[in-house]
Design a protein around this motif. Sequence first.
Motif, mmCIF file in Angstrom:
data_model
loop_
_atom_site.group_PDB
_atom_site.id
_atom_site.type_symbol
_atom_site.label_atom_id
_atom_site.label_comp_id
_atom_site.label_asym_id
_atom_site.label_seq_id
_atom_site.Cartn_x
_atom_site.Cartn_y
_atom_site.Cartn_z
ATOM 1 N N SER A 211 0.843 -1.195 0.000
ATOM 2 C CA SER A 211 0.000 0.000 0.000
ATOM 3 C C SER A 211 0.879 1.246 0.000
ATOM 4 O O SER A 211 2.101 1.156 -0.089
ATOM 5 N N LYS A 212 0.269 2.392 0.130
ATOM 6 C CA LYS A 212 1.025 3.631 0.030
ATOM 7 C C LYS A 212 0.253 4.745 0.724
ATOM 8 O O LYS A 212 -0.966 4.753 0.750
ATOM 9 N N GLY A 213 1.004 5.696 1.298
ATOM 10 C CA GLY A 213 0.374 6.900 1.814
ATOM 11 C C GLY A 213 0.065 6.919 3.293
ATOM 12 O O GLY A 213 -0.353 7.954 3.816
ATOM 13 N N GLY A 214 0.285 5.791 4.006
ATOM 14 C CA GLY A 214 -0.032 5.762 5.431
ATOM 15 C C GLY A 214 0.792 6.750 6.231
ATOM 16 O O GLY A 214 0.279 7.443 7.116
ATOM 17 N N GLY A 215 2.090 6.834 5.924
ATOM 18 C CA GLY A 215 2.972 7.760 6.634
ATOM 19 C C GLY A 215 2.616 9.207 6.356
ATOM 20 O O GLY A 215 2.624 10.047 7.263
ATOM 21 N N GLU A 216 2.288 9.505 5.107
ATOM 22 C CA GLU A 216 1.927 10.871 4.740
ATOM 23 C C GLU A 216 0.624 11.282 5.406
ATOM 24 O O GLU A 216 0.479 12.414 5.898
ATOM 25 N N ALA A 217 -0.341 10.348 5.455
ATOM 26 C CA ALA A 217 -1.618 10.635 6.116
ATOM 27 C C ALA A 217 -1.423 10.863 7.607
ATOM 28 O O ALA A 217 -2.039 11.762 8.199
ATOM 29 N N LEU A 218 -0.548 10.059 8.225
ATOM 30 C CA LEU A 218 -0.259 10.225 9.649
ATOM 31 C C LEU A 218 0.352 11.598 9.909
ATOM 32 O O LEU A 218 -0.051 12.299 10.848
ATOM 33 N N ALA A 219 1.330 11.969 9.091
ATOM 34 C CA ALA A 219 1.972 13.268 9.267
ATOM 35 C C ALA A 219 0.947 14.398 9.149
ATOM 36 O O ALA A 219 0.962 15.353 9.927
ATOM 37 N N GLY A 220 0.041 14.266 8.177
ATOM 38 C CA GLY A 220 -0.979 15.295 8.002
ATOM 39 C C GLY A 220 -1.924 15.389 9.175
ATOM 40 O O GLY A 220 -2.241 16.488 9.646
ATOM 41 N N SER A 221 -2.371 14.236 9.683
ATOM 42 C CA SER A 221 -3.326 14.242 10.795
ATOM 43 C C SER A 221 -2.697 14.723 12.089
ATOM 44 O O SER A 221 -3.369 15.306 12.947
ATOM 45 N N CYS A 222 -1.373 14.494 12.246
ATOM 46 C CA CYS A 222 -0.675 14.909 13.471
ATOM 47 C C CYS A 222 0.022 16.262 13.312
ATOM 48 O O CYS A 222 0.693 16.727 14.228
ATOM 49 N N ARG A 223 -0.119 16.854 12.131
ATOM 50 C CA ARG A 223 0.438 18.172 11.855
ATOM 51 C C ARG A 223 1.950 18.229 12.082
ATOM 52 O O ARG A 223 2.479 19.124 12.725
ATOM 53 N N VAL A 224 2.619 17.233 11.540
ATOM 54 C CA VAL A 224 4.092 17.227 11.531
ATOM 55 C C VAL A 224 4.538 17.105 10.083
ATOM 56 O O VAL A 224 3.784 16.638 9.225
ATOM 57 N N PRO A 225 5.764 17.516 9.759
ATOM 58 C CA PRO A 225 6.212 17.460 8.363
ATOM 59 C C PRO A 225 6.271 16.037 7.827
ATOM 60 O O PRO A 225 6.614 15.100 8.549
ATOM 61 N N PHE A 226 5.925 15.885 6.560
ATOM 62 C CA PHE A 226 6.149 14.615 5.857
ATOM 63 C C PHE A 226 7.378 14.805 4.989
ATOM 64 O O PHE A 226 7.401 15.629 4.082
#
Length: 275
Positions: A211-226
Amino acid sequence: MADGKSEQSLEKVLKNIKHIILVLSGKGGVGKSTVTTQIAWTLYNKGKKVGILDVDLCGPSIPRMMNVEGQDVHQCSAGWVPVYTDKDQRLAIMSIGFLLDSRDDAVVWRGPKKNAMIKQFLSDVCWGDLDYLIIDTPPGTSDEHITVVENLRNYNPDGAILVTTPQGVAVSDVRRELSFCQKTKIPILGVVENMSGFACPHCGECSNVFSKGGGEALAGSCRVPFLGSIPLDPSLAQSLEDGQAFTDLFPNSPTLDAVNKITSKLLEMKNGVTD
């Protein structure tokens, strides 16, 4: 916390290091050491002087990945001299792997002995002047992490890079790592999604095996840089197995391009690891 004598030694060592980065992961097997080594090589190729401190005491893989396995650590009047990967001594390594008789030796230590070893690594290694010290930590949020954080707190480390794979179970573990950083007041430099798709060594096409995008989604939801995604690349895996520099072997690889972009983001951060 460090006692008075070790605090003086720690200050003497760290005052010559411009930037300190921790590499963390919520679970094992997500490629934390891979990310550590590739960022170190990329910084080295940009002309920086870099040190890698491997505090994954039970699974020290950095020496093999950097092709310095079996090297001896020497002592000088000021402490331990790290192992260098190059003649001009711009890329230095320290790991418990250098202190073991064999790569198969198990480190069967309780927490206090592990903590003492980490304190000694932090205060007794003669890095000299470094642009970057990258600390490769074990998975989770254990005693080792607390020891590192407590000893570095007064020296303003730049922060932590959190490594995950795209799957939900790995991303959930990284949430706990985010919480650890917040509770211990370690700045979060960003999230790296490793094994983000499979890079075909023949055609270069990337398929989303995990899959793809889990890390980017996490960064977005936690408001930290991806910081970016690194694909699962057989060429990178083989270079690490052989202890060869992927950056030299595959200079035109899309995977190397991904690592370069991540490193460039670190260098560009106003409040992060910028010169």
